[in-house]
Write a protein that holds these residues in place. Structure first.
Motif, PDB file in Angstrom:
ATOM      1  N   VAL A 195      64.812  36.977  20.173  1.00 25.47           N
ATOM      2  CA  VAL A 195      65.123  35.595  20.553  1.00 25.47           C
ATOM      3  C   VAL A 195      65.779  35.568  21.933  1.00 25.47           C
ATOM      4  O   VAL A 195      65.433  34.753  22.798  1.00 25.47           O
ATOM      5  N   GLU A 196      66.723  36.473  22.145  1.00 26.71           N
ATOM      6  CA  GLU A 196      67.453  36.519  23.410  1.00 26.71           C
ATOM      7  C   GLU A 196      66.523  36.832  24.581  1.00 26.71           C
ATOM      8  O   GLU A 196      66.742  36.391  25.699  1.00 26.71           O
ATOM      9  N   GLU A 197      65.466  37.578  24.314  1.00 29.37           N
ATOM     10  CA  GLU A 197      64.533  37.971  25.370  1.00 29.37           C
ATOM     11  C   GLU A 197      63.628  36.827  25.814  1.00 29.37           C
ATOM     12  O   GLU A 197      63.254  36.760  26.990  1.00 29.37           O
ATOM     13  N   ILE A 198      63.241  35.939  24.900  1.00 29.09           N
ATOM     14  CA  ILE A 198      62.188  34.982  25.246  1.00 29.09           C
ATOM     15  C   ILE A 198      62.606  33.513  25.234  1.00 29.09           C
ATOM     16  O   ILE A 198      61.894  32.680  25.810  1.00 29.09           O
ATOM     17  N   CYS A 199      63.725  33.160  24.629  1.00 27.90           N
ATOM     18  CA  CYS A 199      64.053  31.743  24.465  1.00 27.90           C
ATOM     19  C   CYS A 199      64.810  31.162  25.658  1.00 27.90           C
ATOM     20  O   CYS A 199      65.625  31.834  26.281  1.00 27.90           O
ATOM     21  N   ASP A 200      64.514  29.890  25.958  1.00 27.45           N
ATOM     22  CA  ASP A 200      65.192  29.170  27.039  1.00 27.45           C
ATOM     23  C   ASP A 200      66.447  28.461  26.526  1.00 27.45           C
ATOM     24  O   ASP A 200      67.472  28.443  27.202  1.00 27.45           O
ATOM     25  N   ASP A 217      72.046  30.557  28.880  1.00 27.10           N
ATOM     26  CA  ASP A 217      73.146  30.780  29.828  1.00 27.10           C
ATOM     27  C   ASP A 217      74.375  29.973  29.445  1.00 27.10           C
ATOM     28  O   ASP A 217      75.504  30.478  29.514  1.00 27.10           O
ATOM     29  N   GLU A 218      74.170  28.718  29.048  1.00 23.83           N
ATOM     30  CA  GLU A 218      75.304  27.873  28.651  1.00 23.83           C
ATOM     31  C   GLU A 218      76.003  28.436  27.425  1.00 23.83           C
ATOM     32  O   GLU A 218      77.242  28.465  27.352  1.00 23.83           O
ATOM     33  N   VAL A 219      75.217  28.889  26.459  1.00 23.94           N
ATOM     34  CA  VAL A 219      75.784  29.447  25.230  1.00 23.94           C
ATOM     35  C   VAL A 219      76.557  30.728  25.529  1.00 23.94           C
ATOM     36  O   VAL A 219      77.661  30.939  25.028  1.00 23.94           O
TER      37      VAL A 219
END
Length: 318
Positions: A195-200, A217-219
């Motif tokens: 998830v971390e690799e592909i999600c915006d 980035d916000e999270v």
């Protein structure tokens, strides 16, 4: 980016148990958004409401300006967590049948199916029955069935289940390609590294309530404190006394120092004791997996509830 799907104030109860509490989020054209949470958090219920498998008690779902039962389902692709393709039907037959249900031209569907079967290393398998395929092969066919009709919105529930690392890379590549072509993608998975690799962006729920929502980035900025990993022979009790260190986890000669939220990494590194044994050092933020564990164990929920109480009492600003 254009918003394709809007979920607004979604609520759902089963008998006396409320499973969704005012859930709201958007999915935009060309983005990959993750919906995350531990088992029982309400992810599948949310997805089933979007798909029209069930309908909410309150709130609304809007897709391309259509609401509720009027949403054009043929514009949506869906890969469910539970695999459900007919076992005694040939691969090509099931793909063409499902494409026809979506009002997609059969000739074009066959051309795309053959191309995808080749891409996913299933060339020559089109006349095999589903029951003759391995779990990973069947997962690939089900994925193809979800994207064959060129959906504008693609919903993927645990898409990487049963896949080896090579196949996972193929899926990630294709998901990214679909997003680049403008497909809006809503993805649910427990494999946080993928998830971390592909999600915006991501939407994280616990006990049917929103706990985190924003871009990756916000999270990370809001919830992921820095950590420093040091390889060397150092005493954990001494590392714990370093300013701005919340806790230390140590395994053999590797020490992980979890830092406070307000720390400035560059300034903090300059103040490390000169006589520490440092053979390797890495500074990064905690992973999405670790944030997920906070949510799964209710730590994030408890902190949010405590903050809300303090705001109501006027002790901190909203």
């Amino acid at each position: 980016m254009e918003v394709l799907l809007t979920v607004e104030g979604l609520e759902k109860s089963f008998k006396d148990r409320k499973v969704l509490h005012h859930i709201s989020f958007e999915v935009r054209k060309g983005e990959i958004m993750a919906i995350l949470g531990p088992n029982g958090a309400g992810k599948s219920t949310t997805i089933r409401n979007i798909m029209g498998i069930m309908y909410p008690d309150a709130g609304k779902i809007t897709f391309h300006g259509y609401e509720g039962r009027g949403i054009p389902r043929h514009k949506i692709g869906y890969l469910p967590e539970e695999r459900g393709l007919y076992k005694n039907v040939k691969v090509m037959d099931i793909l063409l049948y499902l494409a026809d249900l979506k009002d997609y031209p059969v000739k074009k569907a066959k051309e795309r199916a053959l191309a995808y079967l080749k891409k996913f290393d299933l060339e020559g398998k089109e006349q095999m029955k589903m029951e003759e395929l391995s779990k990973g092969m069947a997962q690939k066919v089900q994925f193809i069935s979800a994207i064959l009709h060129e959906p504008e919105l693609l919903i993927l529930d645990e898409p990487f289940s049963g896949l080896d690392p090579v196949s996972q890379e193929l899926f990630k590549e294709e998901i990214r390609n679909l997003a680049k072509q403008g497909t809006a993608i809503l993805l649910s998975s427990h494999q946080m590294n993928l998830v971390e690799e592909i999600c915006d962006r991501l939407f994280m729920i616990q006990r049917g309530q929103k706990v985190i929502y924003g871009t990756l980035d916000e999270v990370k900025t809001e919830y992921a404190n820095f950590k420093c990993t040091i390889r060397g022979n150092n005493d954990a009790s001494r590392l714990e006394r370093i300013p701005d260190v919340q806790r230390v986890e140590q395994k053999e000669d590797v020490s992980v120092l979890y830092l406070t939220k307000s720390v400035n990494p560059a300034r903090w590194l300059k103040n490390l004791p000169e006589d520490l044994d440092i053979r390797e050092l890495a500074m990064d933020r905690i992973s999405l997996h670790e944030i997920f564990l906070d949510v799964a164990t209710d730590r994030r929920m408890l902190l949010a509830e405590e903050k809300e109480k303090l705001q109501e009492a006027g002790e901190i600003d909203a």
